[in-house]
Design an enzyme around this catalytic site. Structure first.
Site, PDB file in Angstrom:
ATOM      1  N   TYR A  55     -99.467 -41.049  56.009  1.00 57.18           N
ATOM      2  CA  TYR A  55     -98.078 -40.613  56.197  1.00 57.18           C
ATOM      3  C   TYR A  55     -97.022 -41.701  55.981  1.00 57.18           C
ATOM      4  CZ  TYR A  55     -99.242 -35.841  57.176  1.00 57.18           C
ATOM      5  OH  TYR A  55     -99.659 -34.547  57.019  1.00 57.18           O
ATOM      6  N   GLU A 105    -102.794 -31.358  62.178  1.00 57.95           N
ATOM      7  CA  GLU A 105    -104.033 -31.717  61.480  1.00 57.95           C
ATOM      8  C   GLU A 105    -105.097 -32.252  62.452  1.00 57.95           C
ATOM      9  OE1 GLU A 105    -102.408 -34.073  58.212  1.00 57.95           O
ATOM     10  OE2 GLU A 105    -101.230 -32.313  57.632  1.00 57.95           O
TER      11      GLU A 105
HETATM   12  C1  HEM Z   1     -94.428 -34.692  56.103  1.00 58.47           C
HETATM   13  C2  HEM Z   1     -95.118 -34.957  55.050  1.00 58.47           C
HETATM   14  C3  HEM Z   1     -95.734 -33.960  54.102  1.00 58.47           C
HETATM   15  C4  HEM Z   1     -95.328 -32.715  53.734  1.00 58.47           C
HETATM   16  C5  HEM Z   1     -94.126 -31.945  54.228  1.00 58.47           C
HETATM   17  C6  HEM Z   1     -96.279 -32.210  52.765  1.00 58.47           C
HETATM   18  C7  HEM Z   1     -96.206 -30.981  52.128  1.00 58.47           C
HETATM   19  C8  HEM Z   1     -97.130 -30.482  51.241  1.00 58.47           C
HETATM   20  C9  HEM Z   1     -97.083 -29.177  50.615  1.00 58.47           C
HETATM   21  C10 HEM Z   1     -95.962 -28.155  50.790  1.00 58.47           C
HETATM   22  C11 HEM Z   1     -98.179 -29.033  49.842  1.00 58.47           C
HETATM   23  C12 HEM Z   1     -98.570 -27.820  48.992  1.00 58.47           C
HETATM   24  C13 HEM Z   1     -99.511 -26.957  49.793  1.00 58.47           C
HETATM   25  C14 HEM Z   1     -99.973 -25.722  49.026  1.00 58.47           C
HETATM   26  O1  HEM Z   1     -99.133 -24.875  48.737  1.00 58.47           O
HETATM   27  O2  HEM Z   1    -101.148 -25.604  48.731  1.00 58.47           O
HETATM   28  C15 HEM Z   1     -98.940 -30.256  49.963  1.00 58.47           C
HETATM   29  C16 HEM Z   1    -100.110 -30.492  49.312  1.00 58.47           C
HETATM   30  C17 HEM Z   1    -100.707 -31.721  49.271  1.00 58.47           C
HETATM   31  N1  HEM Z   1    -100.375 -32.822  50.008  1.00 58.47           N
HETATM   32 FE1  HEM Z   1     -98.872 -32.955  51.360  1.00 58.47          FE
HETATM   33  N2  HEM Z   1     -97.230 -33.156  52.562  1.00 58.47           N
HETATM   34  C18 HEM Z   1     -96.944 -34.235  53.352  1.00 58.47           C
HETATM   35  C19 HEM Z   1     -97.647 -35.396  53.448  1.00 58.47           C
HETATM   36  C20 HEM Z   1     -98.741 -35.711  52.672  1.00 58.47           C
HETATM   37  C21 HEM Z   1     -99.447 -36.945  52.716  1.00 58.47           C
HETATM   38  C22 HEM Z   1     -99.142 -38.095  53.673  1.00 58.47           C
HETATM   39  C23 HEM Z   1    -100.429 -36.882  51.779  1.00 58.47           C
HETATM   40  C24 HEM Z   1    -101.420 -37.946  51.409  1.00 58.47           C
HETATM   41  C25 HEM Z   1    -101.138 -38.940  50.639  1.00 58.47           C
HETATM   42  C26 HEM Z   1    -100.357 -35.581  51.150  1.00 58.47           C
HETATM   43  C27 HEM Z   1    -101.189 -35.122  50.166  1.00 58.47           C
HETATM   44  C28 HEM Z   1    -101.189 -33.840  49.660  1.00 58.47           C
HETATM   45  C29 HEM Z   1    -102.126 -33.379  48.647  1.00 58.47           C
HETATM   46  C30 HEM Z   1    -103.209 -34.207  47.987  1.00 58.47           C
HETATM   47  C31 HEM Z   1    -101.819 -32.046  48.402  1.00 58.47           C
HETATM   48  C32 HEM Z   1    -102.483 -31.106  47.381  1.00 58.47           C
HETATM   49  C33 HEM Z   1    -101.583 -31.047  46.163  1.00 58.47           C
HETATM   50  C34 HEM Z   1    -102.242 -31.360  44.882  1.00 58.47           C
HETATM   51  O3  HEM Z   1    -103.272 -32.031  44.866  1.00 58.47           O
HETATM   52  O4  HEM Z   1    -101.696 -30.956  43.853  1.00 58.47           O
HETATM   53  N3  HEM Z   1     -99.313 -34.897  51.720  1.00 58.47           N
HETATM   54  N4  HEM Z   1     -98.280 -31.114  50.831  1.00 58.47           N
END
Ligand code: HEM
Ligand SMILES: Cc1cc2nc3c(=O)[nH]c(=O)nc-3n(C[C@H](O)[C@H](O)[C@H](O)COP(=O)(O)OP(=O)(O)OC[C@H]3O[C@@H](n4cnc5c(N)ncnc54)[C@H](O)[C@@H]3O)c2cc1C
Length: 249
Positions: free
Chosen positions: A94, A136
Site C-alpha cells: 500500500y 483484506e
Molecule cells: C487504496 C488502494 C487501492 C485501491 C482503491 C485499489 C483498487 C483496485 C480496483 C478498483 C481494482 C479492479 C478490481 C476489479 O474490477 O477486478 C484493482 C485491481 C488490482 N489491484 Fe488494486 N487498489 C488499491 C491498492 C492496490 C495495491 C497496493 C496493489 C498492489 C501493488 C494493488 C494491485 C492490484 C492488482 C494487481 C489488481 C488486478 C488488476 C490487474 O492485474 O489488471 N492494488 N484495484
C-alpha cells in the site's frame, strides 16, 4: 482529516478526473519504473490494452468524491478486497502505490497541487488503504481458518486435462503438497499464476471453479482467447503447463 482538507480534496476531484488517463498512465509508468517486480503482480495484458489500468486510480478518486460518507463504497471495496486477496496483495504494497499516486498527482497537477492539497490527498489515501488492509486481513484470516485453507501462492499440479470443446478445456488441479483444498462455494474463483517465458514475468488470471465442492481438487474450465484480427492470442488461456501456483479468494 479535517473539514478544510475534505474541502480541498473535493475541489481537486474534477480536475483529476478530467486528466484521469494522463494520471493513471503516469502513475503506472512511474510505479513500474521504480518497482519493476510489480509487473509480476499486475496483468500486463490489461496494461497493454488499457482495459483495467484505470481501475485503481479511479477507485481512489471515487473514494475522494465520497470522502464525507465513504460507507456507501463498502460493498465495492469488499469486492476489490476479494480480488486483491486472490492476487496476494499485502499491507506492505500500500505505501508503494500511495507514494506513486501522490507523486503522480503532484506531477500531473503541477503548480495547482499546493502543499496543503497534497497533504490532504495523502491523508485520504492512507484512510482508504487502512480500510482496504482491514477488509483484506479478514479475508486472509477466514481462508486460513478453513479446513484445507491457505493464503499466498500454493503450488498445484494438473492431474487431468479434458477437452470439452474446440475452445474449452478443463484442468483438474491438485495441491503438490498432497494436502486438502478449501471446499469452494458456488461462483467462487481462484487466481492462477504461471511464469511466461515470452514476457520473462509471472502472470496471474482468475478462473471460476467448475467442479462440485470437494476437499481434494479444483476443476477450472478455460476458454482459449483467440484474436484472429490482431493476431494476439490470450497469454495464459493458450499456455499449457503441468504446474501452477494458485491463490484463492
Ligand atoms: C487504496 C488502494 C487501492 C485501491 C482503491 C485499489 C483498487 C483496485 C480496483 C478498483 C481494482 C479492479 C478490481 C476489479 O474490477 O477486478 C484493482 C485491481 C488490482 N489491484 Fe488494486 N487498489 C488499491 C491498492 C492496490 C495495491 C497496493 C496493489 C498492489 C501493488 C494493488 C494491485 C492490484 C492488482 C494487481 C489488481 C488486478 C488488476 C490487474 O492485474 O489488471 N492494488 N484495484
Ligand atoms: C472473476 C473471474 C472469473 C473468470 N473465470 C473464467 C473461467 O471460468 N473461464 C475462462 O475461460 N475465463 C475466465 N475468466 C477470464 C480469465 O481470467 C482470463 O481473462 C482469460 O482466460 C484471458 O486470459 P489470457 O491471459 O489468455 O488473455 P490476455 O493475454 O489477458 O488477453 C485478453 C484478451 O485481450 C486480447 N489482447 C491481448 N493483447 C492485446 C493487444 N496488444 N491488443 C489488443 N488485444 C489484445 C487477447 O486476444 C484476449 O482476447 C475469469 C475472469 C474473472 C475476472
Amino acid at each position: 482529516m479535517n473539514e478544510n482538507q475534505r474541502e480541498l480534496i473535493s475541489t481537486t476531484v474534477p480536475i483529476l478526473r478530467a486528466h484521469g488517463l494522463t494520471l493513471t498512465t503516469h502513475f503506472y509508468k512511474r510505479m513500474f519504473l521504480h518497482h519493476p517486480d510489480l509487473k509480476n503482480t499486475f496483468n500486463m495484458g490489461n496494461q497493454k490494452s488499457g482495459k483495467q489500468q484505470n481501475a485503481l486510480a479511479m477507485a481512489v478518486l471515487a473514494y475522494a468524491e465520497h470522502i464525507a460518507n465513504p460507507g456507501v463504497l463498502l460493498p465495492e471495496l469488499k469486492r476489490i478486497g476479494h480480488k486483491h486477496v486472490s492476487l496476494d496483495i499485502r499491507p506492505e504494497h500500500y505505501p508503494i502505490v500511495g507514494n506513486h499516486l501522490i507523486a503522480s498527482i503532484k506531477e500531473v497537477l503541477g503548480e495547482a497541487a499546493s502543499k496543503e492539497i497534497l497533504e490532504a490527498w495523502e491523508i485520504a489515501y492512507n484512510q482508504l488503504a487502512e480500510l482496504m488492509i482491514g477488509i483484506e486481513a479478514d479475508c486472509y484470516k477466514s481462508q486460513t481458518d478453513k479446513i484445507g485453507g491457505w493464503t499466498g501462492w500454493r503450488p498445484f499440479e494438473v492431474k487431468e486435462k479434458v477437452k470439452e470443446s474446440d475452445e474449452i478445456t478443463s484442468f483438474y488441479l491438485y495441491p503438490s503438497d498432497g494436502g486438502k483444498v478449501v471446499k469452494h462455494v458456488p461462483g467462487q474463483f481462484i487466481s492462477l499464476k504461471v511464469f511466461l517465458p515470452k514476457l520473462g514475468l509471472n502472470q496471474a488470471r482468475q478462473y471460476s471453479v467448475s467442479s462440485a465442492p470437494n476437499e481434494h481438487y479444483y476443476r477450472i474450465s478455460v476458454k482459449k482467447e483467440i484474436n484472429v484480427h490482431l493476431n494476439v492470442n490470450g497469454m495464459i488461456s493458450n499456455f499449457y503447463m503441468t504446474k501452477y501456483r494458485l491463490a484463492i479468494r
